[in-house]
Each structure stands twice: as structure tokens, then as C-alpha cells.
Design a protein around this motif. Structure first.
Motif: not given
Length: 695
Positions: A163-179, A185-187, A190-197
Motif C-alpha cells: 500500500g502507501v505510507a501516509v506520514q502526518i508530521n508535526a510543525f516543529n521540523f517541517p523538513v527533517w520530519g518529512m525526510l 519508506a522510499f528505500l 513504499v510510496p509516501t503521502i506527506v501531510k505536514p502541520a
């Protein structure tokens, strides 16, 4: 009559869905959207809205297109793409720093977020090629023999979830938290859907724009939802994974969703954490440990304005040193910390992410004060700050807050160990003895990280063993590593980032452990030939090919799993054993003293050295002329099974077990299954020979 000024139209933060940039209808965005503001000035930056977005379609696209495109690549090929992406972002990161300043982040804060996130890509790009096979399947552990004749085996494999990896991230690290979530997941494939704060998602969107513009990642491997995605869980099922970073209350709400509670969606979370730092009784003022502890405490409550899930919230120190720690920390804050707009050169601590966040932190501090805390340093009043033009004054629309230190008479007060002020706030509390310190740390009900600061190994052992089960990571800080340590609050991609209990029970990082979170471990049973076909790794009992061409004469384009060579017997004499003992200096009695060797229950008398047998084994299987085999770089899984006495003979069978081409070099690794037998066909030794072979 005065007419109100016309509002300046601001941009809508875009989403990236099904390989296209998407924004809602402007009317819908204005009516439904949230305005995002500069954390230091209050200036309106953007509107965040997902009115009309089709999350079900995005999930379907990931499952079909993303899975298919990622499936075309091996682990090593994906790892190289992560490295390529890291290099691209490194070359294009400067504009991200400008945007990061709008979130209240100083240059150092931004470096932790932006460069730290890029560093995760580099790490997984490197570790993926070193630690994973250049294939699509990971074999987990040695096979299990399930029949007497070896015709029925079992093993475990890891394959990516479908399936898919849905990633809900916090506001404090908008770059590191996503990467840091995208990379494993990429390695795994598995495809990723990012949902940032919402407050800082505009910076995440800017990074995704760079990623998409690079054209490095395959179609469907990354999508972005900028804004609310309240129905996303409705469309997930057992094939998918949801990774969440945020508050424990939100995590508990997500856990109760039917898709997770009954539908089998994999769920991992990293939530609230009242992390502790424990000062050992030996670390008194004047010691390097005391200084390192105070430096760490101040760093953790001022970097990112204390908005880190790994920040120190409870400093647990000997009771007699509470005042000393508060005084030293206060002095360091006064000397080193300049609060203000991060675009001013002198500023070392920026604003919180938003006025709402400021209100939440101040409310938590008031709750702590009502619960028994005393304000030992700092204030909740609006501070004077350095403004962007380098003047000083109030910033009524900026989310600024002074660092705050609290002390407690009742060190077991409920609020102290349950209320987290997610900002520049820490409590300093006293303990009576080591066991008391351990109990206080455990009252946090599970944390991401703890620091133990001591130069006494006995104290370190007692503290670490006492608190380890309550934490995902423990840093031991002393004079030996104070300068080289990455710090209490800095997760590294090589090690676990997560923690038990209140911290969520997840492991977002941890090297290949985090990759395996995106994969299913399956027990596979069958014949050696079938398991060899499935795993791409030769299993004992599978067919071997003995041809006219020695396997060492084959390059990687010709060599196949199962290619083998079997030697003739070579007899071992007492003179051989004695000569080896004399030339190597290995005169252990089993090789030199007949009576002593015979008295040993494992030996029939004098026996050959194991390393003599290995040396002879190499001589029996090697093809000496120059050819595709470039080097022998080691042995693995060596076991000596049957002793070889003088007069016995040995032969070797060598089989190509695992072939791993390197994507960036003109050679690859080959693991050879090596078995030594004696003249009675008993197994003498088993091991894997590792060689580098030309493509």
C-alpha cells in the motif's frame, strides 16, 4: 465614511497530487482556509486549505502507480536515488533557509531541520547499499531445517507492504520530519503521502517543489497534502501504514479509528515525551560533567525555542545541587541567549511557531505553576526582543517567550510528570539517591530520550540499566564525549528514534529497522531449490552446477547462484600440524601435546589448527591465475564442527551463494558457501567466503 483597506491576496500553499500541483478553488480557500503567519512579525504568509481535494484518488494512485514505479528498482537503486536527491537538495537549500526564518527558526535551528533532513537521505543512501541486498527481498536470518534429509526448509523474508505510507508530521521540523520518514519508506519501496502541520507546511511544500523539480524520484513515490486530510484514514486498509508525529491525544484519537482498530492499518507514532537528564552525584560544580550538563540543558530549551520532542523537560539532579544548576543555567542563558527575529544577526533564539503555540506553552506553564512549581528563572511576560532591523522592543504579533526554569518542592507532583510545556521550559528537581533518580525518570511514563551525565562507570551502569526500559535512547555524557556527542536532543538516523509508553511506542528511525517497518516479514517453507529461487540466495540442498569452467573464471555477467567447485582430498600429517604451530606461534596444547590433547573431551589427540584447515581450504578451491576475482575481503559465519587428526584428509566444496552487483562500480560482492569435509564425508567446517568480482 471610511472604507476598510482591501485585503492583499496571499498565496495558497499547494498540494502535489497524482503528479500534478493542485490548489483549491480560491473562493473555497478563502472561506475554509487557515491563514499562516510569520512567527516573528505576524505577517500573513499564505492560506492553507484542502477544500475539494480527493484523498481517496491520491491513495489509489500511490497504491497503483507508486507501487509499480518503485517496484522497478532494487534496494541499491533506490538508495542511489536517495543519495542523488540529497546532493540535489544540498545544492538548492539556500532559499529554504529564508523560508525557515519565517517559522521562527534561527540559522542554527534551520540547519538542524534542513541539513539534518538532507543528512538522513545521505545516511539511508549509504546504509541501504552497505546493508541491504541489491534485490527486492531481504532474507531474515539463517534457514531452519525442517526435515531429517534436508529436503524441507523454512526461512523468513521481508517484502514491501503493498500500500502507501501516509506520514502526518508535526510543525516543529517541517523538513527533517518529512525526510526522516520519506527515506526509509522510499528505500523499502513504499510510496509516501506527506501531510505536514499547517503552521509550517509552507516550508515542507517548498522542499517538495524542489524534489519534484529534480525529477529524481519515480512517479507516484511522493505526494503532498497541504492542509487538513480528515477523511484520509477512511480510505486506508491493512495494506497501508500511517506514521504520526504529534500529541498523544491526537494519536489516541487516530488509534480509535476503525481503519486502525479493526481494519489492520499499521500505525506507528511518536508523541509527547517528558524527557529527563540525570546529573550523577559525582558531577559537582567545577567538574567537566557539571558544565556539560548545564550546557546541554540550556541548548535543549533554546534550540528551536524548545519546540523539540526530544528537549529536556525534567532535569533530575542531586537535591543539594538544584540551586547550583538553576544558577549556572540562568547565567548561561543571560550570557549566550539573545531572543528575537532570526533574521537579525545577533539573535540566537527565535520565536515559537505561532501565537497559538505560544498561548499553549504559556498555558502549560501556568498549569505547572498551579500544580506546585515555582518560577526559578524567566518570565511569562512579553519580552523585549531584537527585531529584524536590529532594534530592540516588543513584538506584539510575534510568538516570543523567554526561557523558563521551574523548581518543585514536591518532586513527585503529578503535574511535573504529566504536563508538557512544548517550548523553552524545563523543570529542575532534586533526587535523594540513585534509585530515587531512576523512579523520578520513570514517572514520565515512557520517553524518547534521557541523558545520564556522570564520570563514574558504576553510577552510569546503575542509572542506564534502571531507566533503559522506559526510554528509546539513552545518552551517556561525560568529559570523554562532551565535545564529540551529537547531543541529547539530536536523533541520528542510525539509531532508534522513538520510545515506549507516553512517547508512542514507535521507532521512526534506527537504520534498517525503520526500513523493515514498511515491510512484511513472512515465513516461507519449501524445498531448498524453491527457497533459492524465491530469495535469490543459495540454500544447502539446492542444486549445484559443476562445470568445466572454474567459478573463479566467471565474471558477474556469467556467474550464477549455485555455480560450484569441489576439490580432491588432501591428507593432514603430524608434520604439517607441527610446522604450522612453529611458523605461526600457535602452540596451543591440542596441536602440540599428545597426552594433554587426548585428555580433552573434544579431541582424539593432536588435531590440526582450524586456521590451517582454512588456509588449505583456500588452496584447494582457489584458481590462481589473474581473472575476474579481484580480492578476498573476509569470512562470515565460520564454525568448526569436527576435529581433524593427523592422518585425516579434507576436501572443500565451494558454491556461489549470493551475488550482489554494485550499481556504481565495475565489480560486486559474491558470497560463497564453503564446506570442508573429511575422508568419511563428515562436515569439518562451514563458512562463507566473501570476494569482490568484476562485472
Amino acid at each position: 465614511m471610511t472604507t476598510a483597506p482591501e485585503r492583499v491576496q496571499i498565496d495558497v500553499v499547494p498540494s502535489f497530487i497524482e503528479e500534478a500541483w493542485w490548489t483549491p478553488d480560491r473562493t473555497a480557500a478563502d472561506g475554509d482556509g487557515t491563514v499562516v503567519r510569520d512567527a516573528s512579525t505576524g505577517e500573513e504568509l499564505a492560506i492553507v486549505s484542502t477544500a475539494g481535494i480527493d484523498t481517496a484518488s491520491a491513495i489509489g494512485f500511490a497504491r497503483v502507480t507508486g507501487q509499480a514505479e518503485l517496484g522497478r528498482f532494487t534496494f541499491h537503486e533506490r538508495a542511489l536515488k536517495l543519495k542523488e536527491l540529497a546532493q540535489y537538495l544540498t545544492a538548492h537549500r539556500e532559499p529554504l533557509y529564508e523560508l525557515s526564518a519565517k517559522t521562527g527558526a534561527t540559522k542554527i535551528d534551520s540547519m538542524v531541520d534542513i541539513d539534518g533532513g538532507i543528512g538522513v537521505l545521505f545516511t539511508f543512501g549509504s546504509k541501504g547499499r552497505r546493508e541491504l541486498p541489491n534485490s527486492h527481498v531481504i532474507v531474515d536470518g539463517p534457514p531452519e531445517v525442517l526435515s531429517k534429509d534436508g529436503s524441507f526448509l523454512g526461512t523468513h523474508i521481508h517484502t514491501r507492504i503493498p500500500g502507501v505510507a501516509v506520514q502526518i508530521n508535526a510543525f516543529n521540523f517541517p523538513v527533517w520530519g518529512m525526510l526522516e520518514k520519506l527515506a526509509p519508506a522510499f528505500l523499502a519501496g513504499v510510496p509516501t503521502i506527506v501531510k505536514p502541520a499547517t503552521p509550517t507546511g509552507f516550508l515542507t511544500a517548498a522542499v517538495v517543489k524542489l524534489i519534484i523539480g529534480s525529477a529524481i524520484l519515480p512517479a507516484g513515490s511522493l505526494q503532498l497534502i497541504s492542509g487538513p486530510a480528515r477523511d484520509i484514514l477512511d480510505h486506508l486498509d491493512y495494506r497501508d501504514l500511517l506514521s504520526f508525529t504529534g500529541s498523544a491525544s491526537t494519536a489516541n484519537h487516530l488509534k480509535s479509528h476503525p481503519s486502525i482498530s479493526r481494519g489492520g492499518v499499521r500505525f506507528t507514532c511518536e508523541t509527547d515525551s517528558l524527557n529527563a537528564a540525570i546529573l550523577g552525584p559525582d558531577a559537582v560544580p567545577g567538574t567537566p560533567e557539571f558544565d556539560a550538563f548545564v550546557k546541554s540543558l540550556v541548548t535543549e530549551i533554546t534550540v528551536k525555542a524548545g519546540q523539540k520532542c526530544t528537549s529536556i523537560r525534567r532535569s533530575i539532579v542531586p537535591s543539594a545541587l538544584v540551586d547550583d544548576v538553576v544558577r549556572a543555567a540562568g547565567d548561561r542563558i543571560r550570557e549566550r541567549v539573545t531572543l528575537g527575529d532570526p533574521r537579525a544577526e545577533s539573535v540566537t533564539m527565535g520565536a515559537l511557531a505561532s501565537l497559538a503555540q505560544l498561548e499553549g506553552v504559556q498555558g502549560a506553564v501556568r498549569e505547572l505553576l498551579a500544580g506546585g512549581a515555582s518560577l526559578a528563572f524567566g518570565s511569562l511576560d512579553a519580552p523585549d526582543v531584537v527585531l529584524a532591523d536590529n532594534t530592540s522592543g516588543k513584538a506584539p504579533d510575534g510568538a516570543f517567550m523567554e526561557p523558563v526554569l521551574l523548581t518543585w518542592k514536591d518532586v513527585e507532583a503529578g503535574a511535573l510528570h504529566s504536563v508538557e510545556a512544548f517550548g523553552p521550559v524545563a523543570s529542575v528537581i532534586g533526587y535523594d539517591d540513585i534509585q530515587h533518580a531512576i523512579r523520578l525518570a520513570a514517572l514520565g511514563s515512557g520517553s524518547l530520550v534521557a541523558t545520564v551525565c556522570t564520570n563514574d562507570p558504576v553510577v552510569a551502569q546503575e542509572l542506564v540499566l534502571g531507566i533503559a526500559a522506559h526510554h528509546g535512547r539513552v545518552l551517556i555524557l561525560n568529559r570523554e564525549d562532551a565535545r564529540s556527542s551529537t547531543g541529547h536532543g539530536s536523533p541520528v538516523p542510525h539509531l532508534v528514534h522513538g520510545g515506549p509508553g507516553r512517547a508512542g511506542g514507535g521507532e521512526e528511525l534506527g537504520g534498517m529497522r525503520s526500513v523493515l517497518h514498511h515491510m512484511q516479514r513472512t515465513a516461507v517453507q519449501g524445498s531448498p531449490n524453491m527457497l533459492t529461487s524465491i530469495t535469490g540466495e543459495w540454500h544447502t540442498g539446492a542444486d549445484r552446477r559443476f562445470g568445466d569452467i572454474h567459478p573463479f573464471r566467471k565474471d558477474l555477467s556469467a556467474l550464477l547462484i549455485g555455480d560450484s567447485v569441489r576439490s580432491e582430498l588432501r591428507q593432514v600429517t603430524l608434520e604439517d600440524i607441527s610446522a604450522f604451530a612453529e611458523t605461526t606461534g600457535d602452540t596451543f596444547y591440542a596441536h602440540t601435546n599428545e597426552d594433554a590433547a587426548a585428555a580433552n573431551p573434544f579431541f582424539p589427540g593432536i588435531v590440526a589448527h582450524g586456521y590451517l584447515l582454512l588456509s588449505w581450504g583456500a588452496g584447494l578451491f582457489v584458481d590462481p591465475e589473474p581473472g575476474p576475482v579481484l580480492a578476498n575481503y573476509g569470512l562470515e559465519n565460520l564454525r568448526f564442527i569436527t576435529p581433524v587428526a593427523a592422518g585425516d584428509s579434507i576436501r572443500v566444496t565451494l558454491t556461489a551463494k549470493r551475488i550482489t552487483p554494485r550499481e556504481t562500480d565495475e565489480y560486486g560482492e559474491v558470497a560463497w558457501d564453503a564446506v570442508l569435509h573429511n575422508q568419511d564425508d563428515e562436515i569439518v567446517a562451514t563458512y562463507d567466503v566473501l570476494t569482490l568480482v568484476q562485472k
